[in-house]
Every structure is written in structure tokens, then in C-alpha cells.
Design a protein around this motif. Structure first.
Motif, short mmCIF file in Angstrom:
data_model
loop_
_atom_site.label_atom_id
_atom_site.label_comp_id
_atom_site.label_asym_id
_atom_site.label_seq_id
_atom_site.Cartn_x
_atom_site.Cartn_y
_atom_site.Cartn_z
N SER A 142 11.22 -19.72 -3.84
CA SER A 142 10.52 -18.96 -2.79
C SER A 142 11.50 -18.31 -1.83
CB SER A 142 9.57 -19.87 -2.03
OG SER A 142 8.54 -20.34 -2.87
N GLY A 183 11.95 -14.63 -3.17
CA GLY A 183 10.80 -13.74 -3.25
C GLY A 183 9.51 -14.52 -3.32
N GLU A 184 8.41 -13.80 -3.27
CA GLU A 184 7.10 -14.44 -3.30
C GLU A 184 6.79 -14.93 -4.71
OE1 GLU A 184 2.42 -13.44 -2.22
OE2 GLU A 184 4.02 -11.95 -1.85
N VAL A 185 6.47 -16.21 -4.81
CA VAL A 185 6.20 -16.86 -6.10
C VAL A 185 4.70 -17.02 -6.24
CG1 VAL A 185 6.54 -18.91 -7.52
CG2 VAL A 185 8.40 -18.06 -6.09
N GLU A 198 5.82 -17.02 -12.12
CA GLU A 198 5.39 -15.65 -11.88
C GLU A 198 5.81 -15.21 -10.48
OE1 GLU A 198 1.28 -13.07 -12.37
OE2 GLU A 198 1.22 -15.02 -11.38
N PHE A 199 6.51 -14.08 -10.41
CA PHE A 199 6.86 -13.46 -9.14
C PHE A 199 5.92 -12.29 -8.87
CE2 PHE A 199 10.70 -15.76 -10.09
CZ PHE A 199 11.18 -16.15 -8.86
N ARG A 200 5.68 -12.03 -7.59
CA ARG A 200 4.77 -10.94 -7.24
C ARG A 200 5.34 -9.59 -7.63
NH1 ARG A 200 3.75 -7.60 -2.86
NH2 ARG A 200 1.54 -7.12 -2.52
N ARG A 232 8.97 -24.11 -6.95
CA ARG A 232 8.37 -23.19 -5.97
C ARG A 232 9.18 -23.16 -4.68
NH1 ARG A 232 3.44 -20.84 -5.62
NH2 ARG A 232 2.69 -22.03 -7.40
N TYR A 271 14.23 -13.39 -17.91
CA TYR A 271 13.12 -12.51 -17.54
C TYR A 271 12.44 -12.00 -18.81
CZ TYR A 271 10.56 -8.48 -15.85
OH TYR A 271 9.58 -7.58 -15.57
N VAL A 311 12.08 -8.42 -8.27
CA VAL A 311 12.60 -9.68 -7.74
C VAL A 311 12.82 -10.68 -8.87
CG1 VAL A 311 12.11 -11.61 -6.18
CG2 VAL A 311 11.46 -9.28 -5.54
N ALA A 312 11.91 -10.72 -9.83
CA ALA A 312 12.06 -11.64 -10.97
C ALA A 312 13.31 -11.30 -11.77
CB ALA A 312 10.82 -11.55 -11.85
#
Length: 272
Positions: free
Chosen positions: A67, A70-72, A111-113, A63, A147, A117-118
Motif C-alpha cells: 500500500s 499505490g492503492e491496493v 490487484e492495483f487500482r 496489503r 506483472y 503502479v502495478a
């Protein structure tokens, strides 16, 4: 043969790459259609698969490392089997190492938001060092990221539930097999005990393994010696045997006829 195998591997790799490219093209087409329609762009989460997790690597580490890109969201690591952990402890104890093994993991999902980004993270960090710092314990470990197209967290939950169910069924089958083996062993022991108990029963025909064996020469001599006067007869028989052997030896040395021959000669004279 080697050429055929290499061609097969190349075709399989090309098919996999083709499927990935097709999925990417479909997703890009869907995004372009949404933009063309003028609708507000919907943020769809994306999931990245971690194929390699080094020892002592925890969800907090991944994490903190990811992070920055991107938002994790949610992170899940699959723990190794208890059997593998016990095997490691036994190997360490056999080698004389006194060390406490922590809980390690085999694979993970992040998991990415935003799925875009993922995608970028999986494409840019794949096969790169995990730790950027020189003193990082994961400096010499490489990221193994992929991915997962159209893969949601509900799919992961269903997959894990299915694996747990399969593990339970396998454990249940192993317990049932062990129980059957134990019952068979106990039945065999009981059957053997009944057979041994009925071995000496005279009412049962052919219920024993007893058989009559001819006595040996030593046993016969021992029986004769055990009779009343048997020892004296045995001693006299041995003395007579020795005397006969001595008379025959003297007759051969001095050229005299054997006792049996002299007896035959006297009988012939009397008959004449």
C-alpha cells in the motif's frame, strides 16, 4: 549437447522478453492514442502475480507492504493442499516436534487500482527483501513479482473455477477406481468361497484337489504292526535278520563256509 541446450534456453528467454516488450509497447501506444484523442485518461486496474509466499505470510501483510506504493484492491492467496499439510504434520510428529501448523499459501495475486503502479511495483521490488526491518520475520525472503499483461480479475476467477472443476473430476475418478477395485476383490472372495464349498461335492466331477499318494515305508511298517500278531512277526523277522548277519560274520572270521554254501555242498554229495 550442453551448448545446444544453453542456446535453446537463451532463445526461449529472448522470445519471452520480446513478447513482454511487445505487450508493453502496445499498451504504451494505446495510452498515447488516448492522450492524442484528448479523451479523459481511463484508469485501468493491473494485477501482479506473487510466485513465492513465505510461511505465515498473510494477505494483510502484503496489503500493508504494498500500500505504500499505490492503492491496493483485491488480494487472493492460493492455499496449499490438505494432503501437503497432513504430510507436514506427520513429518513433525515423527520428528518429535509438538507444533501447530497454520494454513500456508503457495501463490497469490494482488490487484492495483492503476496498472502503471502495478508495473512499477513489479519492476522495482522483484528480487528484493520483503521485510525492510531487521527484526522482520520476512527479512530473508525475496519478492517474486510479475506483472500480468491484459489480465483481469475475471480471468483469475475463471482460472480458479476451472481448477476446482478439474480437482473434483480427479477426485471422482479416484473414488470410482477405488470402488471398482473393491467390487473386484469382493467378487474374487465370493468366487473362492463357492469353489471351496463345491470342493467336497461328490456329484461334481473333478471337484476336488484330492489325490492318492503311495504310502511310505514307515507307514507300511506301522500298518503291519497294527494287524493282529503283526508285532510278533515283526519281532521274529528282526531276530532272524540279526542271526543271519551274525552267522555270516562268524563264517568270515573263522574261514568256515557260509550256511548257504554248506547247504549247496550237501546237496551235491547226495546227488552224486
Amino acid at each position: 549437447m550442453e551448448g545446444e541446450e544453453s542456446e535453446k534456453a537463451g532463445t526461449e528467454q529472448e522470445t519471452l522478453e520480446g513478447t513482454d516488450q511487445a505487450l508493453d509497447a502496445e499498451e504504451e501506444q494505446e495510452e498515447s492514442e488516448e492522450v492524442a484523442c484528448g479523451s479523459k485518461k481511463r484508469v485501468v486496474p493491473g494485477i501482479v502475480y506473487l510466485g513465492h509466499i513465505p510461511p505465515r505470510f498473510r494477505p494483510l501483510h502484503v496489503r500493508n507492504l504494498l500500500s505504500a506504493y499505490g492503492e491496493v484492491g483485491r488480494v487472493f492467496f492460493q492455499a496449499e493442499d490438505r494432503f501437503v499439510r497432513r504430510k507436514k504434520k506427520a513429518a513433525a510428529a515423527a520428528g518429535g516436534k509438538k507444533r501447530s501448523y497454520s494454513k500456508d499459501y503457495t501463490e497469490g495475486w494482488v490487484e492495483f487500482r492503476d496498472k502503471r503502479v502495478a508495473k512499477r511495483v513489479a519492476a522495482s521490488l522483484h528480487n528484493t527483501p520483503m521485510g525492510a526491518r531487521r527484526r522482520s520475520p520476512f527479512r530473508y525472503d525475496l519478492w517474486n513479482l510479475k506483472y500480468l499483461h491484459r489480465f483481469t480479475w475475471s480471468h483469475l476467477s475463471e482460472h480458479l473455477a476451472f481448477e476446482r472443476q478439474v480437482r473434483r473430476q480427479r477426485l471422482r475418478a479416484e473414488v470410482a477406481q477405488a470402488k471398482r477395485e473393491t467390487d473386484f476383490y469382493l467378487q474374487s472372495v465370493e468366487r473362492g468361497q463357492r469353489f471351496l464349498a463345491a470342493d467336497g461335492d461328490p456329484a461334481r466331477p473333478d471337484g476336488s484337489w484330492t489325490f492318492a499318494q503311495r504310502p511310505t515305508e514307515q507307514e507300511l511298517r506301522a500298518r503291519k504292526a497294527a494287524r493282529p500278531g503283526g508285532r510278533e512277526r515283526a519281532r521274529l523277522a528282526t531276530v532272524q535278520d540279526k542271526a543271519r548277519s551274525n552267522k555270516g560274520l562268524l563264517a568270515r572270521i573263522f574261514g568256515a563256509p557260509l550256511p548257504s554254501e554248506s547247504m549247496d555242498g550237501t546237496s551235491l554229495v547226495r546227488d552224486s
